[in-house]
Design an enzyme around this catalytic site. Structure first.
Site, PDB file in Angstrom:
ATOM      1  N   GLU B  86     -70.288  35.370  15.252  1.00 48.61           N
ATOM      2  CA  GLU B  86     -69.776  36.203  14.600  1.00 48.61           C
ATOM      3  C   GLU B  86     -69.210  37.298  15.360  1.00 48.61           C
ATOM      4  O   GLU B  86     -68.334  38.078  14.749  1.00 48.61           O
ATOM      5  CB  GLU B  86     -70.794  36.909  13.535  1.00 48.61           C
ATOM      6  CG  GLU B  86     -71.603  35.703  12.431  1.00 48.61           C
ATOM      7  CD  GLU B  86     -70.416  35.326  11.451  1.00 48.61           C
ATOM      8  OE1 GLU B  86     -69.452  36.136  11.323  1.00 48.61           O
ATOM      9  OE2 GLU B  86     -70.701  34.196  11.048  1.00 48.61           O
ATOM     10  N   SER B 369     -82.286   6.722 -36.179  1.00 51.77           N
ATOM     11  CA  SER B 369     -83.844   6.180 -36.719  1.00 51.77           C
ATOM     12  C   SER B 369     -84.843   7.164 -36.125  1.00 51.77           C
ATOM     13  O   SER B 369     -85.864   7.011 -36.565  1.00 51.77           O
ATOM     14  CB  SER B 369     -83.876   4.950 -36.433  1.00 51.77           C
ATOM     15  OG  SER B 369     -82.714   4.163 -37.125  1.00 51.77           O
TER      16      SER B 369
END
Lengths: 298, 676
Positions: B86, B369
């Site tokens: 970084e 059902s």
């Protein structure tokens, strides 16, 4: 010649300036003085700058959320504290607004239950049932929730499963309160006695004519009346039986005004007394109320 | 010449001076509302976490809160890796890396198609703490100024500590400690070089490099990190190579990541936010104790995954809409404790990462059902019928005012003639359900369903008997639990108790039910639903060797759009739905439709087998006014003395086969056939 030509084109001040600028540039790359100066300045003015940006916003939200939770938990704790100090279910009822609830231990609820008048307690939940629940060892806590017209009571086991639930309405609790301390009212202001109010002399005269068992039935706790320092002026009889008992209201005169103290009497005995006061031979259910003239207080 | 050169120099100096002056003016303009930096910097990290726990004690989710982990408790490998990749000049600069900035400026200006950033760790920290992710020049400039401030005020170690404690790594992990625990199940101090280099690569794009979903990409990023570490001298090339080759033991996507139980957690979060508001839930550090049984949840997910693996190759996928990939089969499951309503497991779809739509709670699909038990209950309660009452399975036509009559078809297409109601439910006979609906009326059916716990809107039409109003699996599981508990209704719930961060109780759930349906009639329906599994449309359950006492009902809707099985043991009720999100039939390669018994019941059985394997065998309690009688399934009469096939039915006191009314009038109507 060349030096002269250069000197004619570049002034000394220009060279110096360029040198200074170059030195400043190199120094910046090596010593970072611009960043340091600016950073130091920013650090010195930090306190004057606004608390803005994501982290502050999040902080404010956290603070606000924590205060909401603090309020919720605090209110609940305060309510629990007050509930723990309540001496009766009536007192507890008065502490809670509709929708509010408290949790009591099983032992504390048993104490409050024991303070209920026996008839009301029996009506609410049989003491044998309560004994059974206590004996089984599953009943650990009691949750009481105020509704618009009374208390919902839940007996809970440790996993919060409801073992029993029942409702206790305001009216019998108000009655219980009258029985324990009395209320600052006249008998006429209490609906249960309306139309069945007698002068105290007439009540006690009729009571003295009854046998010992009947007298005990009408006044199972005569010591409660003996403890009253003020004069009893009128007596009201309720005609609603609750668990085999009816309510008797004794209006007393106190320096602060009239006050009604309620006591339970066994229904059969009270009905006999009432028959006697009304000149009837047979004791039975309530019949004719007293005339308004009789009922008028002193 | 000399004069013009001097003029040029003066002009240059003037321009430079003017630019410097303008820059200072701009700096002071920007400074006016530059945010204040909190002191100490660690204050930004310490926010209480809201934690959500399973009933079995596991922590399911941590929301928001972070605890500062000091640098000495973080693996040096990770710190070296993050600095190398970084901001390799982190220890040298004062907040801005000028060389990198110049390089980035050059690249961005002159190399088309390439974008290079130059943010230092301090700048990234400033950005994460104060600014939105909107890219503007002014934001960038303000971010640089705040970085300068941070560098001037705090030491490098403090800055690095704040940075590694707040960066996002994906899968909900904020800060290196959470990341180490989420990805590797260990603390940040225990990270190896291989693990540290993988993690250090993630913050650049947590989604793109998510090792669970894009492992190869994550490995490539790890290689970049390791190369940078070699370049900065943090490790040797050999160490880097060894780390790259080292196997990575990624923690399975466990209960601590939203992938498992994610649907349940979404539901819990919604309930919490409705009660307390979003800020309290995310920032107040609540402790939430839920009803989820982590083991049962895992079993549900395993059972559904296995079931889908079986169904996927079997099914012919429906055609894809233009520009879209073919729809994937979806599934949902809800499991509810019968005697409390506590939701023990909830799966809202096949993959939470793929679709967060919670089909177990939000779906509104016709149960077919599966709705019939409510019809039978209403018929027993309101019409005085019982399981041995005889109806005739025949073509019926039910008149509907103002509309054509409704003629329901049986799933099989045949009519079997007279039969008792127990057999009619077991075989899921539509014509008889329609006759019952006509006999008792739709309001009675809706009332029965409501008392059991169905909350979705129910249309008052005759076809309600065949489940034509949508419901959710959670509703079905909960409503069937009312039958299982002998008529005591328990509201389904997910949250048992909520505490604040110091353990003070904010709310706790009382577990109490109320009787909403009659115990004896409920038992009669349960007994009939047992027959569905023993000899009816749910026989697959027994074939899959789920042998505990259980009852249930299959459901299949028109054109095989939905397949259901909802069933229960005396302690646990569960509902499984299988279907596509858009209306597409469940058909196999031969064009045969898949019923609830074929598609959903095996998944239910697989789940229930696992979920109840450690439970002692329990029978359904029989109410005192129930007795069992054996009758002939076609006549409802006692079997003749010489034998014959009988069916055992549960009758209440006062009910007897000899009192059975015979129903033969077929002037009733039924909608297009719902299946078993």
């Amino acid at each position: 010649m060349a030096v002269g030509r250069l000197r004619s084109r570049v002034s000394l001040s220009g060279v110096l300036l360029a040198a200074v600028l170059a030195a400043a540039g190199v120094a910046e790359f090596r010593l970072h003085w611009v960043e340091s100066l600016l950073g130091a300045y920013l650090a010195s003015t930090n306190a004057e700058r606004p608390e803005s940006g994501l982290i502050w916003e999040q902080g404010r939200r956290t603070q606000s959320a924590l205060s909401v939770v603090e309020q919720l938990a605090g209110d609940r704790e305060a309510q629990q504290r007050r509930a723990r100090n309540a001496a009766s279910l009536g007192e507890l009822l008065a502490l809670l607004a509709p929708g509010q609830a408290v949790m009591l231990s099983a032992e504390h609820f048993r104490e409050l239950y024991q303070k209920l008048p026996p008839a009301l307690a029996h009506e609410l939940l049989s003491p044998f049932e309560l004994l059974r629940l206590a004996g089984e060892g599953r009943w650990s806590r009691t949750y009481l929730e105020r509704s618009s017209d009374g208390l919902m009571i839940y007996l809970l086991e440790p996993g919060n499963h409801v073992l029993r639930q029942f409702r206790l309405s305001d009216a019998p609790l108000a009655l219980a309160a009258r029985r324990s301390e009395g209320v600052e009212r006249t008998l006429e202001q209490i609906a249960a006695f309306r139309g069945r109010i007698y002068p105290a002399e007439r009540f006690f005269a009729a009571l003295s004519e009854l046998g010992e068992e009947e007298r005990r039935g009408v006044l199972p706790q005569p010591e409660r009346l003996l403890g009253v320092a003020a004069q009893i002026v009128r007596v009201g009889l309720s005609d609603e039986a609750l668990g085999g008992f009816v309510e008797l209201g004794f209006e007393i005169r106190t320096p602060s005004g009239p006050r009604v103290l309620s006591l339970p009497g066994q229904d059969w005995a009270v009905w006999r007394l009432r028959a006697r006061m009304e000149g009837r031979r047979e004791a039975g259910g309530p019949s004719s109320p007293l005339s308004p003239a009789d009922a008028r207080g002193p | 010449m000399k004069r013009s050169l001097r003029l040029l120099l003066q002009l240059g100096l003037f321009s430079a001076g003017a630019a410097a002056a303008a820059a200072w003016v701009y700096v002071f303009f920007v400074l006016r509302d530059l945010p204040r930096v909190p002191e100490p910097l660690s204050r930004i990290i310490e926010t209480p976490a809201t934690e959500i726990y399973a009933a079995s004690g596991e922590r399911l989710l941590v929301l928001g809160g972070r605890e500062l982990v000091p640098l000495h408790r973080i693996s040096p490998h990770f710190l070296q890796a993050v600095i190398a990749v970084e901001d390799h000049r982190f220890w040298e600069h004062r907040g801005i890396d000028k060389l990198r900035l110049l390089k980035a400026f050059w690249v961005n200006l002159f190399r088309r198609g390439r974008l290079e950033g130059a943010s230092t760790i301090t700048q990234q920290l400033a950005k994460n703490l104060f600014f939105t992710f909107r890219r503007t020049f002014e934001r960038k400039f303000r971010e640089m100024l705040v970085a300068l401030h941070i560098e001037a005020r705090f030491g490098k170690s403090e800055i690095l500590e704040a940075y590694v404690n707040q960066i996002a790594f994906g899968v909900g992990a904020l800060g290196v400690e959470q990341a180490a625990r989420s990805f590797f199940g260990k603390s940040a101090s225990q990270l190896t070089l291989a693990e540290a280099s993988l993690l250090a690569g993630l913050p650049k794009s947590p989604t793109r490099y998510n090792p669970y979903r894009h492992f190869e990409r994550a490995k490539q990023r790890q290689r970049t990190v390791l190369r940078r570490m070699v370049a900065t001298g943090a490790v040797t090339a050999a160490e880097a190579e060894e780390a790259f080759r080292a196997p990575l033991a990624l923690r399975p996507r466990s209960r601590e990541t939203p992938a498992s139980g994610g649907y349940f957690l979404d539901w819990v979060m919604k309930e919490l936010e409705d009660r307390y508001g979003s800020d309290v839930v995310h920032h107040a550090g609540l402790k939430v104790f839920t009803t989820l049984d982590a083991r049962m949840q895992a079993q549900a997910e395993e059972a559904l995954t296995a079931g889908l693996a079986r169904l996927d190759p079997l099914l012919k996928p429906p055609p894809a809409a233009e520009g879209e990939s073919p729809p994937r089969l979806q599934v949902a499951l809800a499991a509810v404790e019968v005697h409390s309503g506590a939701v023990r497991a909830l799966v809202g779809g096949r993959d939470y990462a793929e679709s967060e739509f919670n089909r177990a709670v939000q779906n509104n699909r016709q149960p077919g059902s599966g709705f019939k038990p409510f019809v039978y209950y209403a018929a027993f309660e309101k019409a005085g019928l019982h399981p041995a009452s005889v109806f005739v399975d025949q073509r019926v036509s039910i008149p509907i005012p103002g509309q054509p009559s409704w003629t329901p078809r049986n799933f099989s297409g045949d009519y079997e003639g007279p039969m008792i109601l127990k057999r009619a439910l077991a075989q899921s006979v539509n014509s008889i359900a329609a006759q019952l609906a006509q006999r008792v009326g739709t309001p009675a059916i809706i009332d029965a369903a409501r008392r059991c716990g169905i909350k979705s809107p129910l249309a008052a039409v005759p076809s309600i008997a065949l489940g034509t109003s949508g419901v959710s699996p959670l509703e079905m599981a909960s409503a069937f639990a009312t039958f299982a508990s002998g008529g005591i209704r328990h509201e389904p719930f997910a949250i048992r108790r909520v505490e604040d961060s110091s353990g003070r109780i904010l709310e706790e759930r009382l577990i109490g039910g109320r009787r909403t349906i009659d115990a004896a009639i409920a038992f009669q329906v349960v007994d009939m639903m047992r027959a569905v599994i023993r000899e009816g449309t749910g026989r697959a359950i027994l074939q899959l060797e789920f042998r505990a006492p259980a009852a249930g009902k299959t459901g299949t809707t028109d054109d095989y759009l939905d397949a259901w099985f909802t069933g229960f043991t005396p302690t646990l009720s569960a509902s499984v739905w299988v279907g596509y999100d858009r209306a597409a039939p469940l058909r196999d390669a031969n064009g045969r439709g898949l019923t609830g018994g074929r598609a959903a019941a095996p998944l239910w059985a697989e789940f229930m087998k696992r979920a109840t394997e450690d439970e002692p065998r329990r029978e359904f309690p029989i109410p005192p006014d129930i007795r069992f009688v054996t009758v002939v399934p076609t006549t409802g009469e006692p079997p003749p003395p010489w034998g014959g096939r009988g069916m055992e039915v549960a009758l209440r006191l006062g009910q007897a086969p000899s009192l059975i009314p015979r129903q033969e009038d077929p002037t009733v109507a039924v909608p297009p056939g719902s299946g078993p």
